[in-house]
Write a protein that holds these residues in place. Sequence first.
Motif, mmCIF file in Angstrom:
data_model
loop_
_atom_site.group_PDB
_atom_site.id
_atom_site.type_symbol
_atom_site.label_atom_id
_atom_site.label_comp_id
_atom_site.label_asym_id
_atom_site.label_seq_id
_atom_site.Cartn_x
_atom_site.Cartn_y
_atom_site.Cartn_z
ATOM 1 N N LEU A 219 0.830 -1.211 0.000
ATOM 2 C CA LEU A 219 0.000 0.000 0.000
ATOM 3 C C LEU A 219 0.863 1.259 0.000
ATOM 4 N N TYR A 220 1.960 1.243 0.747
ATOM 5 C CA TYR A 220 2.876 2.385 0.716
ATOM 6 C C TYR A 220 3.487 2.548 -0.679
ATOM 7 N N LYS A 221 3.837 1.438 -1.327
ATOM 8 C CA LYS A 221 4.370 1.523 -2.690
ATOM 9 C C LYS A 221 3.347 2.145 -3.634
ATOM 10 N N LEU A 222 2.090 1.720 -3.488
ATOM 11 C CA LEU A 222 1.046 2.270 -4.348
ATOM 12 C C LEU A 222 0.883 3.766 -4.110
ATOM 13 N N ALA A 223 0.884 4.174 -2.851
ATOM 14 C CA ALA A 223 0.771 5.605 -2.538
ATOM 15 C C ALA A 223 1.925 6.385 -3.160
ATOM 16 N N ASN A 224 3.127 5.842 -3.085
ATOM 17 C CA ASN A 224 4.292 6.519 -3.650
ATOM 18 C C ASN A 224 4.195 6.622 -5.174
ATOM 19 N N LEU A 225 3.701 5.553 -5.801
ATOM 20 C CA LEU A 225 3.545 5.587 -7.262
ATOM 21 C C LEU A 225 2.488 6.610 -7.679
ATOM 22 N N ILE A 226 1.389 6.678 -6.944
ATOM 23 C CA ILE A 226 0.369 7.691 -7.248
ATOM 24 C C ILE A 226 0.956 9.087 -7.100
ATOM 25 N N GLU A 227 1.777 9.269 -6.075
ATOM 26 C CA GLU A 227 2.418 10.571 -5.877
ATOM 27 C C GLU A 227 3.359 10.895 -7.037
ATOM 28 N N GLU A 228 4.101 9.903 -7.511
ATOM 29 C CA GLU A 228 5.002 10.118 -8.650
ATOM 30 C C GLU A 228 4.234 10.507 -9.911
ATOM 31 N N HIS A 229 3.032 9.971 -10.059
ATOM 32 C CA HIS A 229 2.204 10.243 -11.240
ATOM 33 C C HIS A 229 1.125 11.286 -10.946
ATOM 34 N N GLN B 94 -3.011 10.384 0.855
ATOM 35 C CA GLN B 94 -3.100 10.290 2.319
ATOM 36 C C GLN B 94 -3.892 9.063 2.746
ATOM 37 N N CYS B 95 -4.964 8.754 2.029
ATOM 38 C CA CYS B 95 -5.827 7.634 2.380
ATOM 39 C C CYS B 95 -5.073 6.304 2.289
ATOM 40 N N TYR B 96 -4.347 6.093 1.208
ATOM 41 C CA TYR B 96 -3.579 4.857 1.066
ATOM 42 C C TYR B 96 -2.527 4.733 2.170
ATOM 43 N N ARG B 97 -1.876 5.835 2.487
ATOM 44 C CA ARG B 97 -0.844 5.785 3.537
ATOM 45 C C ARG B 97 -1.452 5.574 4.913
ATOM 46 N N PRO C 218 -8.889 0.494 2.680
ATOM 47 C CA PRO C 218 -9.228 -0.329 3.843
ATOM 48 C C PRO C 218 -9.483 -1.788 3.492
ATOM 49 N N ALA C 219 -10.042 -2.038 2.304
ATOM 50 C CA ALA C 219 -10.294 -3.425 1.900
ATOM 51 C C ALA C 219 -8.987 -4.196 1.759
ATOM 52 N N LEU C 220 -7.984 -3.582 1.158
ATOM 53 C CA LEU C 220 -6.705 -4.253 0.960
ATOM 54 C C LEU C 220 -5.908 -4.338 2.251
ATOM 55 N N ALA C 221 -5.974 -3.305 3.079
ATOM 56 C CA ALA C 221 -5.248 -3.325 4.351
ATOM 57 C C ALA C 221 -5.693 -4.474 5.236
ATOM 58 N N THR C 222 -6.957 -4.845 5.152
ATOM 59 C CA THR C 222 -7.506 -5.901 5.995
ATOM 60 C C THR C 222 -7.420 -7.283 5.358
ATOM 61 N N GLY C 223 -6.881 -7.387 4.141
ATOM 62 C CA GLY C 223 -6.621 -8.689 3.539
ATOM 63 C C GLY C 223 -7.691 -9.209 2.610
ATOM 64 N N ASN C 224 -8.629 -8.356 2.210
ATOM 65 C CA ASN C 224 -9.659 -8.765 1.258
ATOM 66 C C ASN C 224 -9.152 -8.671 -0.171
ATOM 67 N N THR C 225 -9.911 -9.235 -1.100
ATOM 68 C CA THR C 225 -9.685 -9.017 -2.531
ATOM 69 C C THR C 225 -10.884 -8.267 -3.098
ATOM 70 N N VAL C 226 -10.715 -7.634 -4.257
ATOM 71 C CA VAL C 226 -11.687 -6.640 -4.716
ATOM 72 C C VAL C 226 -12.029 -6.813 -6.190
ATOM 73 N N VAL C 227 -13.319 -6.640 -6.487
ATOM 74 C CA VAL C 227 -13.791 -6.398 -7.849
ATOM 75 C C VAL C 227 -14.420 -5.011 -7.829
ATOM 76 N N LEU C 228 -13.802 -4.072 -8.537
ATOM 77 C CA LEU C 228 -14.218 -2.674 -8.461
ATOM 78 C C LEU C 228 -14.790 -2.210 -9.792
ATOM 79 N N LYS C 229 -15.955 -1.543 -9.721
ATOM 80 C CA LYS C 229 -16.569 -0.948 -10.915
ATOM 81 C C LYS C 229 -16.508 0.571 -10.818
ATOM 82 N N PRO C 230 -15.682 1.223 -11.637
ATOM 83 C CA PRO C 230 -15.740 2.685 -11.691
ATOM 84 C C PRO C 230 -16.960 3.138 -12.475
#
Length: 492
Positions: free
Chosen positions: A83-93, A122-125, A176-188
């Motif tokens: 999750l920290y890696k993802l937050a950092n990548l979003i920040e880079e982009h 901030q949310c991911y971190r 929060p879903a990933l932090a707690t160990g769930n898997t996700v199917v997301l519809k934007p």
Amino acid sequence: MVTVTSLKQPLKISATQLLINNEWVDSISGQKFATVNPANEEVICEVALAGAADLELAVQAARKAFSEGEWSRVSGSDRAVLLYKLANLIEEHQAELAQLETLDNGKPLRESSKIDLPLAIQCYRYFAGWADKIQGKTIPLAKDFLCYTRHEPIGVIGQIIPWNFPLLMQAWKLAPALATGNTVVLKPSSYTPLTALKVGELIIEAGFPPGVVNILPGFGNTLGIAIARHQDIDKLAFTGSTDVGHLIMTAAAQSNLKQVTLELGSKNPNIVFADTDLDAAIEGAHLGLFLNQGQCCTAGSRIFVEEKCYPEFVARSIERAKKRIVGDPLDPRTEQGPQISQIQFDRVMHYIEAGMREGANLQFGGSRVGNRGFFIEPTVFTEVQDQMTIAQEEIFGPVMSITKFRDIDEVIRRANNTKYGLAAAIWTQDITKAHKIAHHLRVGTVWINCYDVFNSAAPFGGFKQSGIGRELGEYGLREYTQVKTVTVKINQ
């Protein structure tokens, strides 16, 4: 790969397919749909349209990742690293994502870059910090027994996010879903799929295992309902209108009785007393209503002003609305962009017409801006009565309604006289009065001498028909775990 060349710096859009099991694939049907720039009504690109068959593949991938794949063996600290890696990548982009969000959604670039992206990061971190701190309790029983609880992930989570804050709502759901160990199917949302898919690229780059996050662009009346009805999805998280929330909850109940959290519509009261700092209250009410073109579930659309300061508040609010800069959302000077679509444009104009027809006083605005794009003038109504349509129904547009009140008891009663209960604000220098009113308002969030102050640590959600459950904070984290009790006899 699609390149948008009409911008000062060409923007490359590489993610337009479905993300299933860490692979980019076309939909099984081969169908696509266009996503449109609401500022000029031009097609940005076409995106793969997910259907029921694609949903089956995504759910199977998510189930395998949860039950038997690498994700089922990942520790909380390992989830935090990802999750920290993802937050950092979003920040880079960040600059690219802000521009893409503005292009697809129409919100001003100043909001995408200074509000949406920082809050999403901030949310991911924030939830990354929780990933290795999810723990139960020991419970004293008789001396021969050890009893303890475990907070375990729920399983496969279906998540449906709206078009008004695409990146931010994706973060609120995924983190929060990933932090707690769930898997996700997301519809934007089908109106705004592009930033969700770009984040999908970053999720793969961050190193999340296959099947953990699957992203399916599609339509709500087909794919959204299919997610709610799916027998192998264990929980559903939805943000959108109250009417659709009813449909989602019914479908979930009729399938496998999956857990549901709903963040729905509202008609939020913003209460201004004469003893307040009027400069701050006027600006707070202006931003609290017109932010994101009024397309906010927290929009302070019912402004109650104490009669002693009502004339001054009205006059100055009108002047502030007149100064609001409406135009190209990619221009850093722009304060207000277009509504998301022709449908939403027509809906807002319908409410403006209803306000005039029912006798509210149109002080400013009420018309289209230009002849290209879905732009509406910032609109101010006064002398609005509680029974009027614009005072009862969620407009989701740049329409401010101002009414007067005399005393505390009256304004509490009128503020609570709605089927909704998401948020409210109180402007006063009397802190005792502020707390009294805050305790009596039937809403999930109350701001005092401020508006739209969000932080990932502060829970958010509604009372009444504004929703079920909470997002953000430790309360939001709980929505993605289930409690197991274990009792052991230790004296044989």
